[in-house]
Write a protein that holds these residues in place. Structure first.
Motif, PDB file in Angstrom:
ATOM      1  N   TYR A  93       0.844  -1.189   0.000  1.00 47.93           N
ATOM      2  CA  TYR A  93       0.000   0.000   0.000  1.00 47.93           C
ATOM      3  C   TYR A  93       0.880   1.240   0.000  1.00 47.93           C
ATOM      4  N   TYR A  94       0.633   2.096  -0.979  1.00 45.01           N
ATOM      5  CA  TYR A  94       1.410   3.317  -1.139  1.00 45.01           C
ATOM      6  C   TYR A  94       0.550   4.533  -0.832  1.00 45.01           C
ATOM      7  N   CYS A  95       1.104   5.429  -0.061  1.00 45.25           N
ATOM      8  CA  CYS A  95       0.450   6.714   0.193  1.00 45.25           C
ATOM      9  C   CYS A  95       0.789   7.667  -0.945  1.00 45.25           C
ATOM     10  N   ASN A  96      -0.183   8.435  -1.359  1.00 43.14           N
ATOM     11  CA  ASN A  96      -0.002   9.402  -2.435  1.00 43.14           C
ATOM     12  C   ASN A  96      -0.542  10.757  -2.004  1.00 43.14           C
ATOM     13  N   ARG A  97       0.149  11.794  -2.422  1.00 43.19           N
ATOM     14  CA  ARG A  97      -0.346  13.153  -2.194  1.00 43.19           C
ATOM     15  C   ARG A  97      -0.234  13.923  -3.506  1.00 43.19           C
ATOM     16  N   LYS A  98      -1.343  14.545  -3.901  1.00 46.62           N
ATOM     17  CA  LYS A  98      -1.360  15.398  -5.087  1.00 46.62           C
ATOM     18  C   LYS A  98      -1.475  16.846  -4.647  1.00 46.62           C
ATOM     19  N   GLN A  99      -0.618  17.678  -5.239  1.00 43.97           N
ATOM     20  CA  GLN A  99      -0.688  19.114  -5.034  1.00 43.97           C
ATOM     21  C   GLN A  99      -0.546  19.767  -6.403  1.00 43.97           C
ATOM     22  N   TRP A 100      -0.819  21.054  -6.430  1.00 40.17           N
ATOM     23  CA  TRP A 100      -0.801  21.753  -7.701  1.00 40.17           C
ATOM     24  C   TRP A 100       0.162  22.946  -7.638  1.00 40.17           C
TER      25      TRP A 100
END
Length: 119
Positions: A93-100
């Motif tokens: 399980y991988y944690c992901n964070r999206k920002q702009w």
């Protein structure tokens, strides 16, 4: 740059529970989407659940009603509670964070944490 540190994986029997945590540090923005993806060998990462900075959540159909994602009322932490686990939930399980940054979406990934569900 953003660093994601995951914790909480392990081995459980079918029907058991686990809690995964992910903490973000560095240049974190107020607007984001954080989530968890599962990967098994030879396959691409599949979305399990996401949570937006406004609190909206999404889940893949196979985990609805059994997994719960939350932010612990912070902008740097996401928790995934996994209940009634089935063997097919096994994977990294991988944690992901999206920002702009302007119009560009930037993805950050954690190192992954193993979840193994035995039958």
């Amino acid at each position: 740059q953003v660093e994601l540190v995951e914790s909480g994986g392990g081995t459980v029997q079918s029907g058991g529970s686990l809690k995964l945590s992910c903490v973000a540090s560095g240049s974190i923005h107020d607007a984001y989407i954080m989530g968890w993806y599962r990967q098994v060998p030879g396959q691409s990462r599949e979305l399990a659940a996401t949570i937006r900075s406004n609190g909206d959540t999404t889940y893949c159909e196979s985990v609805k009603g059994r997994f719960t994602i939350s932010s612990a009322n912070t902008k740097d932490t996401v928790v995934l509670q996994l209940n009634n686990l089935k063997p097919e939930a096994t994977g990294v399980y991988y944690c992901n964070r999206k920002q702009w940054a302007g119009k560009n979406t930037i993805n950050y990934w954690g190192q992954g944490t193993q979840v193994t569900v035995s039958s």
